[in-house]
Write a protein that holds these residues in place. Structure first.
Motif, PDB file in Angstrom:
ATOM      1  N   GLY A 242       0.788  -1.220   0.000  1.00 39.32           N
ATOM      2  CA  GLY A 242       0.000   0.000   0.000  1.00 39.32           C
ATOM      3  C   GLY A 242       0.818   1.266   0.000  1.00 39.32           C
TER       4      GLY A 242
ATOM      5  N   THR B  10     -16.569  -1.650  12.811  1.00 41.51           N
ATOM      6  CA  THR B  10     -15.582  -2.715  12.993  1.00 41.51           C
ATOM      7  C   THR B  10     -16.074  -3.760  13.989  1.00 41.51           C
ATOM      8  OG1 THR B  10     -13.748  -1.227  12.469  1.00 41.51           O
ATOM      9  CG2 THR B  10     -13.215  -3.196  13.735  1.00 41.51           C
TER      10      THR B  10
ATOM     11  N   ASP C 167      -9.210  -8.243   7.717  1.00 40.30           N
ATOM     12  CA  ASP C 167      -8.525  -6.956   7.592  1.00 40.30           C
ATOM     13  C   ASP C 167      -9.003  -5.963   8.647  1.00 40.30           C
ATOM     14  OD1 ASP C 167     -11.072  -6.415   6.714  1.00 40.30           O
ATOM     15  OD2 ASP C 167     -10.509  -5.838   4.681  1.00 40.30           O
ATOM     16  N   ARG C 168      -9.489  -6.464   9.766  1.00 46.44           N
ATOM     17  CA  ARG C 168      -9.985  -5.609  10.841  1.00 46.44           C
ATOM     18  C   ARG C 168      -9.175  -5.826  12.116  1.00 46.44           C
ATOM     19  NH1 ARG C 168     -14.182  -1.744   9.668  1.00 46.44           N
ATOM     20  NH2 ARG C 168     -15.270  -2.514   7.826  1.00 46.44           N
TER      21      ARG C 168
ATOM     22  N   SER D 276      -5.815  -1.550  10.308  1.00 49.69           N
ATOM     23  CA  SER D 276      -6.844  -2.118   9.440  1.00 49.69           C
ATOM     24  C   SER D 276      -6.684  -1.610   8.017  1.00 49.69           C
ATOM     25  CB  SER D 276      -8.239  -1.763   9.972  1.00 49.69           C
ATOM     26  OG  SER D 276      -8.436  -2.290  11.269  1.00 49.69           O
ATOM     27  N   MET D 277      -6.417  -0.312   7.864  1.00 50.48           N
ATOM     28  CA  MET D 277      -6.209   0.251   6.528  1.00 50.48           C
ATOM     29  C   MET D 277      -4.954  -0.329   5.875  1.00 50.48           C
ATOM     30  SD  MET D 277      -8.731   2.283   5.841  1.00 50.48           S
ATOM     31  CE  MET D 277      -9.741   1.078   6.723  1.00 50.48           C
TER      32      MET D 277
ATOM     33  N   TYR E  60      -3.823  -3.370   6.300  1.00 53.10           N
ATOM     34  CA  TYR E  60      -4.194  -4.690   5.793  1.00 53.10           C
ATOM     35  C   TYR E  60      -4.965  -4.586   4.478  1.00 53.10           C
ATOM     36  CZ  TYR E  60      -2.790  -7.142  10.059  1.00 53.10           C
ATOM     37  OH  TYR E  60      -2.054  -7.694  11.087  1.00 53.10           O
ATOM     38  N   GLN E  61      -5.645  -3.461   4.270  1.00 51.32           N
ATOM     39  CA  GLN E  61      -6.382  -3.240   3.026  1.00 51.32           C
ATOM     40  C   GLN E  61      -5.534  -2.570   1.956  1.00 51.32           C
ATOM     41  OE1 GLN E  61     -10.095  -1.206   3.964  1.00 51.32           O
ATOM     42  NE2 GLN E  61     -10.295  -2.340   5.880  1.00 51.32           N
TER      43      GLN E  61
END
Length: 480
Positions: A88, A227, A260-261, A456-457, A459-460
């Motif tokens: 990312g 979440t 992803d949380r 979390s972001m 992981y995304q």
């Protein structure tokens, strides 16, 4: 003085026990003495086991002790490995730009004979690239007109935008950068202020930074509720907790992770009181992966899976301290099952294979019970817990929670370890080492929510600067 180690103690104890057995068999020991000495040998064998456990050095390889407290591990860094966490990072924030230029160096004469090559076509090119950063501070002045009405002599001033609340305001890019320094990069307030002064020539106060933290904390309240709903709907969640110093006292950060949380929240207590106050685990109905902390086993509405990494480290310690064969056999059995499951597309064993694994698991524990000294029976109606060695406690736990230990081989969605939750908590410990403790509880709570969001972001695959800006300007909920 001879060296005292596992072999010498075990051999000496076996020799004494053998000599006494020979005397007893020859009828040279009275019955009363035989009964008394049998009890003494049981106690001695148990004391030897506990002594060997206490004198065996615990490391991150055979216990839950963190690597930071066990010295440098040369095997942790292997040549040729790449750094993690780069996903990312190619996504840039909206307030950045790239200025790219290209230059061609011409060949006019031959370097060998001096022939003119101006009209000769190039056979190819060799490119070399220089990448640099030029810091640019943008200053935008907004002047609001002030007019006096000729009719009523009233004064009217043009309204400013809602984000211009004072004489000097810092933009969204600066807010995002500061928050990224404090939360993601774990820089202290003082060092962040020094860095920002070097970059923009403005001395920003620590109070301003803390106001940004609380602003983002409030902006993420809706995200946290979403979440929680996503975690409750997940078939498997990972749980763990770690200590954190808040206002000079020891508090606990509890993490719940899935997919992803990530959700981290702080509480003064470690056990049931914190879980009931957070009100997520009591409502959860899936599988909880954890390290067998007793509080996680208190909720009947959900199942449990025990972390295989914790069990393997404990089995290593039992084998190193006492040399029990059952610990090494069970460790190899679990590793073989994990390897088999991970290599399959189905990520689980067949019913027949699981039955075989279960039978071998029980056989190892049955043989292990015979290898360890017996626990003396409580005398005289005394109350309280019976003192046991680490080997006895682990053996009882493995027998009592057999289903939770082997669940990874039966359910495809259940992993072998709880490393996910440990990774999500690790950066919080790093922050405490780098930038110190939290002075107030509200800032610890803000850190937990913000770091949960940014993890979390990550992981995304979302850049942290982009994630922070989208939360502060409301774009995070634009699609909702």
């Amino acid at each position: 003085m001879p060296t005292v180690n596992t072999a010498s103690l075990r051999d000496e104890f076996a020799r004494l026990k053998g000599e006494y057995g020979a005397l007893a068999s020859a009828g040279k020991v009275p019955d009363e003495t035989r009964v008394l000495m049998s009890a003494v040998f049981v106690l001695l064998e148990l004391m030897v086991a506990i002594f060997l456990e206490k004198t065996t050095r615990k490391t991150s390889a055979n216990s839950g002790l963190p690597p930071s407290q066990t010295g440098k591990d040369e095997s942790a860094t292997r040549p040729g490995t790449q750094a993690k966490g780069s996903a990312g990072q190619a996504q840039r924030a909206g307030n950045t730009r790239t200025v790219e230029t290209s230059q061609t160096l011409e060949v006019r004469t031959c370097a060998c004979c001096g022939e003119d090559l101006s009209d000769v076509a190039a056979a190819g090119h060799e490119r070399r690239t220089r990448i640099d950063i030029v810091f640019e501070k943008t200053v935008e002045h907004v002047d609001a007109q002030i007019k006096t009405c000729p009719s009523c002599e009233g004064t009217t001033k043009a309204p400013f935008a809602s984000d211009l609340k004072g004489p000097v305001q810092y933009g969204l890019g600066i807010k995002a950068y500061v928050l990224n320094l404090l939360v993601t990069r774990m820089i202290s307030l003082n060092r962040a202020a020094t860095l920002m002064h070097a970059m923009i020539g403005q001395l920003m106060s620590e109070a301003t930074f803390l106001r940004y933290v609380l602003e983002l904390h409030v902006a993420l309240e809706r995200w946290e509720q979403e979440t929680i709903k996503a975690l409750l709907a997940s078939p498997v969640i990972h749980l763990d907790e770690t200590s954190m110093r808040v206002d000079g006292k020891n508090q606990w950060v509890h993490v719940v992770s899935a997919g992803d949380r990530v959700l981290k929240r702080v509480h003064p207590n470690r056990g049931l009181a914190a879980m009931q106050a957070h009100d997520l685990i009591p409502r959860y109905g899936g599988i909880k992966v954890h390290d067998c902390w007793a509080s996680y086993l208190s909720f009947e509405g959900s199942g449990s899976a025990l972390c295989g990494s914790h069990l393997l480290r404990e089995l290593v310690f039992i084998q190193e301290s006492n040399g029990y064969a059952w610990a090494g056999n069970l460790r190899r059995l679990l590793q073989q099952a994990c390897h088999t499951v991970s290599g399959r597309e189905s990520k689980c064993l067949t019913d027949a294979e699981y039955a075989t694994l279960q039978r071998r698991y029980r056989n190892v524990l049955t043989r292990g019970e015979k290898q360890m000294p017996s626990i003396p029976v409580r005398q005289g109606g005394r109350r309280g817990r019976i003192a046991k060695s680490d080997a006895h406690n682990l053996h009882e736990r493995l027998r009592r929670h057999e289903t939770a230990v082997l669940l990874f081989a039966r359910r495809a969605e259940v992993p072998f370890t709880n490393n996910r939750a440990e990774r999500d908590l690790r950066m919080g410990k790093v922050k405490l080492k780098v930038s110190g403790t939290f002075r107030k509880a509200r800032y610890a709570q803000a850190y937990c929510r913000i770091s949960s969001y940014l993890q979390s972001m990550a992981y995304q695959g979302v850049n942290p600067l982009v994630a922070i800006q989208s939360a502060l300007n409301g774009q995070l909920y634009a699609k909702g």
